[in-house]
Design a protein around this motif. Structure first.
Motif, PDB file in Angstrom:
ATOM      1  N   GLU A  15       6.242  -0.654  -1.068  1.00 29.47           N
ATOM      2  CA  GLU A  15       6.161  -0.103  -2.423  1.00 29.47           C
ATOM      3  C   GLU A  15       4.717   0.252  -2.786  1.00 29.47           C
ATOM      4  N   VAL A  16       3.776  -0.646  -2.450  1.00 31.74           N
ATOM      5  CA  VAL A  16       2.371  -0.357  -2.740  1.00 31.74           C
ATOM      6  C   VAL A  16       1.907   0.850  -1.942  1.00 31.74           C
ATOM      7  N   LEU A  17       2.279   0.912  -0.681  1.00 32.83           N
ATOM      8  CA  LEU A  17       1.859   2.037   0.151  1.00 32.83           C
ATOM      9  C   LEU A  17       2.424   3.354  -0.388  1.00 32.83           C
ATOM     10  N   LYS A  18       3.669   3.337  -0.837  1.00 31.35           N
ATOM     11  CA  LYS A  18       4.264   4.545  -1.411  1.00 31.35           C
ATOM     12  C   LYS A  18       3.536   4.973  -2.682  1.00 31.35           C
ATOM     13  N   SER A  19       3.013   4.005  -3.427  1.00 26.75           N
ATOM     14  CA  SER A  19       2.299   4.337  -4.656  1.00 26.75           C
ATOM     15  C   SER A  19       0.913   4.914  -4.380  1.00 26.75           C
ATOM     16  N   MET A  20       0.498   4.887  -3.122  1.00 27.30           N
ATOM     17  CA  MET A  20      -0.826   5.391  -2.752  1.00 27.30           C
ATOM     18  C   MET A  20      -0.788   6.799  -2.175  1.00 27.30           C
ATOM     19  N   ILE A  21       0.391   7.423  -2.100  1.00 19.54           N
ATOM     20  CA  ILE A  21       0.524   8.643  -1.294  1.00 19.54           C
ATOM     21  C   ILE A  21      -0.208   9.865  -1.859  1.00 19.54           C
ATOM     22  N   ASN A  22      -0.747   9.775  -3.054  1.00 25.26           N
ATOM     23  CA  ASN A  22      -1.554  10.883  -3.571  1.00 25.26           C
ATOM     24  C   ASN A  22      -3.054  10.655  -3.395  1.00 25.26           C
ATOM     25  N   LEU A  23      -3.422   9.529  -2.824  1.00 22.99           N
ATOM     26  CA  LEU A  23      -4.838   9.171  -2.732  1.00 22.99           C
ATOM     27  C   LEU A  23      -5.472   9.686  -1.435  1.00 22.99           C
ATOM     28  N   PRO A  24      -6.761  10.080  -1.510  1.00 21.72           N
ATOM     29  CA  PRO A  24      -7.463  10.556  -0.314  1.00 21.72           C
ATOM     30  C   PRO A  24      -7.983   9.390   0.534  1.00 21.72           C
ATOM     31  N   VAL A  25      -7.047   8.685   1.162  1.00 20.91           N
ATOM     32  CA  VAL A  25      -7.380   7.549   2.034  1.00 20.91           C
ATOM     33  C   VAL A  25      -7.362   8.045   3.478  1.00 20.91           C
ATOM     34  N   ASP A  26      -8.322   7.601   4.272  1.00 23.33           N
ATOM     35  CA  ASP A  26      -8.455   8.096   5.642  1.00 23.33           C
ATOM     36  C   ASP A  26      -7.789   7.201   6.685  1.00 23.33           C
ATOM     37  N   TYR A  27      -7.781   5.892   6.427  1.00 23.84           N
ATOM     38  CA  TYR A  27      -7.206   4.932   7.372  1.00 23.84           C
ATOM     39  C   TYR A  27      -6.433   3.858   6.607  1.00 23.84           C
ATOM     40  N   ILE A  28      -5.286   3.470   7.163  1.00 25.57           N
ATOM     41  CA  ILE A  28      -4.507   2.356   6.644  1.00 25.57           C
ATOM     42  C   ILE A  28      -4.407   1.319   7.754  1.00 25.57           C
ATOM     43  N   GLY A  29      -4.793   0.072   7.428  1.00 28.49           N
ATOM     44  CA  GLY A  29      -4.812  -0.970   8.439  1.00 28.49           C
ATOM     45  C   GLY A  29      -3.663  -1.953   8.316  1.00 28.49           C
ATOM     46  N   PHE A  30      -3.053  -2.253   9.451  1.00 23.87           N
ATOM     47  CA  PHE A  30      -2.001  -3.254   9.542  1.00 23.87           C
ATOM     48  C   PHE A  30      -2.506  -4.402  10.412  1.00 23.87           C
ATOM     49  N   VAL A  31      -2.446  -5.612   9.897  1.00 23.70           N
ATOM     50  CA  VAL A  31      -3.016  -6.763  10.596  1.00 23.70           C
ATOM     51  C   VAL A  31      -1.940  -7.464  11.424  1.00 23.70           C
ATOM     52  N   PHE A  32      -2.140  -7.465  12.729  1.00 24.26           N
ATOM     53  CA  PHE A  32      -1.219  -8.150  13.635  1.00 24.26           C
ATOM     54  C   PHE A  32      -1.753  -9.524  14.040  1.00 24.26           C
ATOM     55  N   ALA A  33      -3.037  -9.769  13.775  1.00 25.75           N
ATOM     56  CA  ALA A  33      -3.628 -11.068  14.077  1.00 25.75           C
ATOM     57  C   ALA A  33      -3.207 -12.095  13.034  1.00 25.75           C
ATOM     58  N   LYS A  34      -3.380 -13.366  13.375  1.00 23.08           N
ATOM     59  CA  LYS A  34      -3.036 -14.438  12.446  1.00 23.08           C
ATOM     60  C   LYS A  34      -3.849 -14.293  11.166  1.00 23.08           C
ATOM     61  N   SER A  35      -3.159 -14.184  10.039  1.00 24.90           N
ATOM     62  CA  SER A  35      -3.825 -13.905   8.770  1.00 24.90           C
ATOM     63  C   SER A  35      -2.804 -14.013   7.655  1.00 24.90           C
ATOM     64  N   ARG A  36      -3.295 -14.149   6.426  1.00 26.96           N
ATOM     65  CA  ARG A  36      -2.402 -14.080   5.255  1.00 26.96           C
ATOM     66  C   ARG A  36      -1.767 -12.698   5.150  1.00 26.96           C
ATOM     67  N   ARG A  37      -2.387 -11.721   5.807  1.00 27.01           N
ATOM     68  CA  ARG A  37      -1.924 -10.332   5.705  1.00 27.01           C
ATOM     69  C   ARG A  37      -1.196  -9.868   6.970  1.00 27.01           C
ATOM     70  N   GLN A  38      -0.843 -10.813   7.813  1.00 28.48           N
ATOM     71  CA  GLN A  38      -0.210 -10.472   9.092  1.00 28.48           C
ATOM     72  C   GLN A  38       1.152  -9.819   8.877  1.00 28.48           C
ATOM     73  N   VAL A  39       1.444  -8.793   9.698  1.00 25.55           N
ATOM     74  CA  VAL A  39       2.749  -8.137   9.687  1.00 25.55           C
ATOM     75  C   VAL A  39       3.361  -8.190  11.077  1.00 25.55           C
ATOM     76  N   THR A  40       4.665  -8.090  11.130  1.00 26.59           N
ATOM     77  CA  THR A  40       5.372  -7.991  12.401  1.00 26.59           C
ATOM     78  C   THR A  40       5.404  -6.522  12.823  1.00 26.59           C
ATOM     79  N   SER A  41       5.787  -6.286  14.067  1.00 31.78           N
ATOM     80  CA  SER A  41       5.926  -4.905  14.537  1.00 31.78           C
ATOM     81  C   SER A  41       6.970  -4.148  13.713  1.00 31.78           C
ATOM     82  N   LYS A  42       8.042  -4.836  13.334  1.00 32.53           N
ATOM     83  CA  LYS A  42       9.100  -4.201  12.538  1.00 32.53           C
ATOM     84  C   LYS A  42       8.570  -3.784  11.175  1.00 32.53           C
ATOM     85  N   GLN A  43       7.814  -4.683  10.519  1.00 37.11           N
ATOM     86  CA  GLN A  43       7.228  -4.341   9.217  1.00 37.11           C
ATOM     87  C   GLN A  43       6.254  -3.172   9.359  1.00 37.11           C
TER      88      GLN A  43
END
Length: 223
Positions: A15-43
């Motif tokens: 939902e947050v990513l969809k709300s950003m789709i008009n912004l001039p962002v160059d890179y979006i990072g997905f964290v696969f390492a152990k972290s509070r922000r870790q995501v699975t491959s499916k996510q």
């Protein structure tokens, strides 16, 4: 518009990513390492699919953040998720970076942790071994638990030494660590990095991205 690239790291919410789709962002990072922000491959696959809906001139490049992965681990993720960049945030050797480049159709960003008291000239001499193995360098504040992602700044006066070395190699220098809308102006004006990388500085709670903070950050850089 500023030429400085913006990387928003640690996205977990579609939902947050969809709300950003008009912004001039160059890179979006997905964290696969152990972290509070870790995501699975499916996510991450679901999140990266959102990037194809982006409304700005160019679709942001997707970045996977890893700490000391094996080639097998990277291969398993890349089978499920289309990543443009693999960001290596651990103690990966130049040889490993070269193997990743030869094995997968991705760019390689090497993150290095900045520790107080370490002479930057000495560090840059060591980084010479990575020439030809990487496509970008990222400076982050050292964190004893996760290596980076501390939400704290480092001594920015060392940035020019790394920036000039990276540009001489023909790739960009990104700065991370404690960035937020309130300190961006000083960083950009005095140190002119090629890119800025933010995670906790645009969150309302640990791991929870705040779209208003994201907008404020991007506008500070791009407008």
């Amino acid at each position: 518009m500023s030429k400085t690239a913006v990387k928003i790291c640690g996205l977990q919410s579609v939902e947050v990513l969809k709300s950003m789709i008009n912004l001039p962002v160059d890179y979006i990072g997905f964290v696969f390492a152990k972290s509070r922000r870790q995501v699975t491959s499916k996510q991450a696959a679901e999140l990266s699919g959102v990037l194809k809906q982006w409304k700005s001139e160019e679709i942001p490049r997707s970045v996977g953040v890893f700490v000391n992965p094996s080639l097998k681990e990277l291969g398993e993720v890349l089978q499920s998720v289309e990543l443009d960049v693999v960001q290596l945030h651990g103690q990966e050797s130049p040889q490993f970076c070269r193997e990743v480049k030869e094995s997968f159709p991705v760019s390689i960003f090497k993150a290095v942790s900045i520790q107080a008291g370490r002479p930057p000239e000495e560090h840059v001499n060591e980084l010479m071994l990575y020439s030809g193995c990487i496509d970008g360098l990222l400076l982050d504040t050292y964190d004893p638990v996760y290596g980076g992602g501390s939400g704290k700044t480092f001594a920015w006066d060392i940035i020019p030494i790394y920036r000039d070395w990276a540009r001489a190699q023909g790739f960009p220098l990104f700065v991370a660590g404690g960035l937020e809308p309130s300190n961006l102006d000083r960083l950009l004006a005095l140190y002119d990095p090629d890119g800025v990388d933010v995670s906790s500085g645009v969150e309302s709670a640990p791991g929870v991205k705040d779209i208003e903070k994201v907008i404020a950050f991007v506008e500070r850089v791009k407008l």
